[in-house]
Write a protein that holds these residues in place. Structure first.
Motif, PDB file in Angstrom:
ATOM      1  N   PRO A 114      15.438  94.593  62.375  1.00  0.00           N
ATOM      2  CA  PRO A 114      15.088  93.187  62.589  1.00  0.00           C
ATOM      3  C   PRO A 114      16.253  92.360  63.126  1.00  0.00           C
ATOM      4  CG  PRO A 114      14.459  93.858  60.377  1.00  0.00           C
ATOM      5  CD  PRO A 114      15.123  95.024  61.020  1.00  0.00           C
ATOM      6  N   SER A 148      16.147  92.919  66.766  1.00  0.00           N
ATOM      7  CA  SER A 148      15.023  92.218  67.416  1.00  0.00           C
ATOM      8  C   SER A 148      15.220  90.709  67.416  1.00  0.00           C
ATOM      9  CB  SER A 148      13.681  92.505  66.743  1.00  0.00           C
ATOM     10  OG  SER A 148      13.603  93.775  66.249  1.00  0.00           O
ATOM     11  N   MET A 149      15.605  90.166  66.264  1.00  0.00           N
ATOM     12  CA  MET A 149      15.761  88.704  66.192  1.00  0.00           C
ATOM     13  C   MET A 149      16.891  88.236  67.095  1.00  0.00           C
ATOM     14  SD  MET A 149      15.133  87.749  62.197  1.00  0.00           S
ATOM     15  CE  MET A 149      16.449  88.757  61.583  1.00  0.00           C
ATOM     16  N   PHE A 172      12.149  97.823  67.557  1.00  0.00           N
ATOM     17  CA  PHE A 172      10.904  97.358  66.952  1.00  0.00           C
ATOM     18  C   PHE A 172      10.159  98.508  66.286  1.00  0.00           C
ATOM     19  CE2 PHE A 172       6.415  96.417  66.912  1.00  0.00           C
ATOM     20  CZ  PHE A 172       6.395  95.168  66.335  1.00  0.00           C
ATOM     21  N   GLU A 209       3.873  89.172  67.206  1.00  0.00           N
ATOM     22  CA  GLU A 209       4.918  89.987  67.805  1.00  0.00           C
ATOM     23  C   GLU A 209       4.363  91.318  68.315  1.00  0.00           C
ATOM     24  OE1 GLU A 209       8.004  90.837  65.010  1.00  0.00           O
ATOM     25  OE2 GLU A 209       9.252  91.870  66.455  1.00  0.00           O
ATOM     26  N   THR A 239       9.199  87.388  66.032  1.00  0.00           N
ATOM     27  CA  THR A 239      10.326  87.946  65.268  1.00  0.00           C
ATOM     28  C   THR A 239      10.959  86.862  64.394  1.00  0.00           C
ATOM     29  OG1 THR A 239      12.004  87.485  66.928  1.00  0.00           O
ATOM     30  CG2 THR A 239      10.913  89.588  67.089  1.00  0.00           C
TER      31      THR A 239
END
Lengths: 333, 474
Positions: B23, B26-27, B63, B107, B137
């Motif tokens: 994460p 992704s973020m 992801f 997402e 995200t």
């Protein structure tokens, strides 16, 4: 009264929210089993294809969709946690090792298509292809075992109805997968999938009969439920949908066959829900009414779901219409 | 067999520590991808298409691994912490359900369009899909942190007895969910994610720039790596100072709301004023080294420093010592060291940002080989700092799973056996180690393959660019 007091006082508009959430929970489970079901089915059918290009086509067919499909499982867990936290806790901790078997299968299944495409040499693709098949077969099998044990209130992992329902779910995902892949492919592959769909459908119908028989034997207290009107109706619907699937597949009416496959999944989930109600966790002695959260969080969750579920429907329409029709040459995972 | 409580705690720690990496990627990548997509559509310049496609591949792999590891976390609440789930489900379940419905759905569905759909959708919908993926995200973090912040500073609930069990019931949703901790956590987490990706980009860019300009190895697409280095550096210059300033204010908030955690962060045993800020501290004997309760530490500290930081300027301020709190204490050594190393890294990142910014301003960015080496070595350190920060947050609040309401040891599933818990813990240790290795391997392959060859606006002309070249595996 402040707004919060009003929300805490009684269910929104006097609706039977506990029952609605029971229904919603099984609707979400059914949606997951239908949508991710065709991904599982594609994984199982992957084993029947030797040709590298055909294998690529199967992967490309599910490529844009599977992430979104799998999120329905997360939503299922979240919805159960939010609406029936004691069921969430009892059920998952009681089926401890089975839950981790499901998670392990989903990890293997989720990774393997992505990994398969990372390298294009034979050894790598052979092994990730195998992992994809194994993950795609074991995930629905364990999910079927879990669902059967949940229904029976079983406290052991391995039960006869559990194994039969697990196999039934594997067969059903292949039915589902074949119908989906016929929408997405052309030529010989599409013709072969017709036969695969027929065989899986036959296996599924035999397993449904076996399921009913095993539940009759293993759970005497569920016998009256087996002959209740909703369950009998859903069994009849299952037979009718099987007929529609077979005819539509023969006449190459792809969308109709796909809709029939969806109907079969929801009918199966409906049978489970119908047999279970009004209990929601038999082994834990919990009914829908006793397990539901208190009014305030229930109302808030209901408002959230009423806004978000239609939005999610829109996302899926966008996604599926973007990638509608058979995959084009050159498109890959 | 390990005791089920300990095994469950270790398992949750292990699965969270591994999961958080993905994460964060992704973020942190989300704002970059939105920007690259926008520039690609607006200008049609090849470099933006390369940036978009290259970083989309890394995003897609992150992801996938984030999804499979994240599902595990959700179900672990039910499998291993059933008593917690039953007790706190009324408050805690809602945010998790909303995370799935509001954030993860957005997402995951638009990621399909974003990764596979460039040839199939128009510019406007493509841009919408980039924004939707990024928004998804970030919204995930909103709901997860709402749930977590409630455990840190619980509000808006009452304890009631239901079926012989004490459960938490929601009475004031605004107090519970617009929790005082939430804004602190959210800003610190999101900025950390962008900073981590900035460091990763800068380090990666620096590696190829170093090879090309310092070692004179021929590097393909050297423009691409120079641009990557610059984007990483710009983001680092923005995020690094913010993170430290915000972190200082956040620590003050922890001092006010979780004094036990603050005492553990500073290893303060006895309540005192004029508490020094130890930069380093060592137990004075070997026995104390093995005992996390060791009190006799030898340290180098700034007199009054901790009091000054906690109170926002008063070196005489009183800090409550750990001895004032009843019951078990958090493992002080872990919290103390994790906090210190995190803060040190935060200052190191500021130094890197200033150094890189200065060299760039002087026009020497591509020549400073020492800077390149520093950036390369620092590429993974943003993620390391995030991990340490979460260790401070989660280990620091022990023994509480819900601060002052429920102990972690009381939250574990009652029927769980040591054999079951040990078996799954061992399984996860193997599987997650494998996942990490696989992820590192795949990212390294993507990096080695480099950005795709593109010629500007060709991506929008299907007749010139076969569809296969815009899929993730090209």
């Amino acid at each position: 009264m402040t707004d919060v007091d009003a929300l805490a006082a009684e269910p929104l508009f006097g609706l039977p929210l506990a029952d609605l959430w029971f229904g919603l929970l099984f609707f979400i489970l059914g949606t997951f089993l239908f949508l991710d079901g065709f991904d599982f089915g594609a994984g199982a059918l992957f084993a029947t294809r030797e040709d590298a290009e055909e294998r690529e086509q199967l992967l490309a067919a599910i490529g844009p969709f599977w992430d979104g499909n799998e999120v329905w499982l997360v939503v299922f867990g979240g919805a159960m946690f939010a609406a029936f936290p004691s069921v969430y806790a009892n059920l998952f901790s009681r089926h401890y090792l089975l839950m981790f078997a499901i998670l392990g299968a989903l990890i293997v299944r989720g990774l393997s298509p992505e990994m398969y495409e990372q390298r294009h040499d034979e050894t790598w693709q052979t092994w990730w292809g195998r992992a994809f098949v194994v993950g795609s077969l074991t995930a629905p099998f364990f999910l079927g075992m879990f669902t059967a044990n949940w229904l029976l209130g079983a406290t052991t992992i391995v039960t006869l109805p559990g194994i039969i329902v697990g196999l039934a779910l594997v067969a059903l995902t292949v039915v589902d997968g074949a119908a989906f892949l016929r929408l997405k492919t052309r030529g010989d592959l599409r013709d072969d999938l017709r036969t695969d769909g027929y065989r899986a459908l036959g296996a599924y119908l035999v397993l449904v009969v076996a399921t009913i028989g095993s539940v009759y034997v293993a759970a005497p207290d569920l016998r009256p439920g087996l002959f209740s009107a909703p369950v009998v109706a859903l069994v009849v619907v299952t037979l009718a949908l099987a007929g529609v699937y077979a005819l539509a597949t023969r006449e190459d009416r792809y969308y109709l066959a796909f809709v029939a496959a969806a109907g079969l999944v929801f009918a199966l989930v409906g049978i489970v829900a119908g047999l279970m109600y009004p209990a929601i966790d038999r082994a834990g002695g919990l009914t829908v009414e006793s397990a539901i959260v208190s009014t305030l969080p229930l109302n808030l969750m209901s408002i959230g779901a009423a806004i978000l579920l239609p939005l999610i429907f829109v996302y899926f329409v966008v996604l599926y219409s973007t990638f509608s029709g058979p995959i084009e040459a050159g498109e890959s995972y | 067999m390990i005791d089920p409580v300990l095994a469950s705690r270790l398992q949750f720690a292990l699965t969270t520590i591994v999961h958080i990496i993905f994460p964060v990627m992704s973020m942190g990548l989300a704002p970059f991808l939105v920007y690259f997509t926008w520039k690609d559509i607006r200008t049609g310049e090849a470099i933006y298409e390369q940036l978009r496609r290259f970083w989309t591949k890394i995003f897609a792999v992150s992801f996938v691994v984030g999804t499979v590891t994240g599902i595990v976390l959700e179900f672990e609440f039910g499998t291993n912490f059933a008593a917690f789930s039953t007790t706190a489900g009324e408050l805690f379940g809602g945010p998790l359900a909303l995370e799935g419905m509001m954030a993860f759905m957005l997402e995951a569905t638009f990621l399909g369009v974003f990764v596979f759909g460039r040839e199939r959708v128009g510019d406007a919908l493509y841009m919408v899909s980039a924004v939707a993926v990024g928004l998804g995200t970030w919204l995930s973090a909103v709901w997860i942190l709402i749930a977590n912040s409630w455990m840190q500073t619980p509000r808006g609930y009452e304890l009631v007895t239901e079926n012989d069990q004490v459960i938490v019931t929601l009475v004031d949703p605004i107090a519970a969910y617009a929790n005082p901790r939430f804004p602190w956590m959210f800003v610190h987490m999101q900025n950390a994610a962008v900073e981590s990706v900035a460091l990763f980009m800068a380090g990666l860019g620096a590696y190829f720039v170093f090879r090309h300009h310092v070692w004179d190895y021929p590097v393909e697409n050297v423009d691409f790596w120079e641009t990557t280095l610059k984007f990483g550096l710009i983001a680092l210059i923005v995020t690094a100072p913010l993170q430290v300033i915000h972190g200082d204010l956040y620590a003050r908030h922890v001092f006010e709301t979780q004094p036990q955690k603050f005492a553990a962060m500073e290893a303060v045993w006895e309540t005192d004023t004029y508490v020094p800020e130890y930069l380093v501290a060592f137990p004075t004997s070997l026995t104390d080294l093995l005992d996390p309760r060791a009190k006799n530490v030898f340290g180098i500290g700034i007199p009054g420093g901790a009091s000054w930081l906690a109170s926002g300027g008063d070196p005489q301020a009183t800090i409550q010592g750990l001895e004032e709190f009843e019951g078990p204490q958090p493992p002080v050594a872990i919290v103390f060291w994790a906090f210190r190393i995190m803060v040190a890294l935060g200052f190191w990142f500021i130094l890197l940002a200033v150094w890189g910014g200065y060299r760039w301003w002087r026009g020497e960015l591509l020549e400073d080989d020492l800077l390149h080496k520093a950036l390369m070595l620092s590429a993974p350190l943003g993620i390391v700092a995030v991990e340490l920060g979460w260790i401070v947050t989660e280990v620091g609040r022990q023994p509480w799973v819900i601060q002052d309401v429920m102990r972690t040891s009381d939250g574990v599933s009652p029927g769980l056996t040591g054999a079951e818990a040990t078996l799954t813990l061992a399984g996860f240790a193997v599987v997650y180690l494998g996942l990490l290795t696989l992820y590192a391997y795949v990212v390294a392959r993507i990096v080695r393959a480099g950005p795709p060859d593109v010629d500007g606006s060709a991506a929008r002309d299907a007749s010139e660019t076969p569809a296969s070249e815009v899929s993730v595996d090209d």
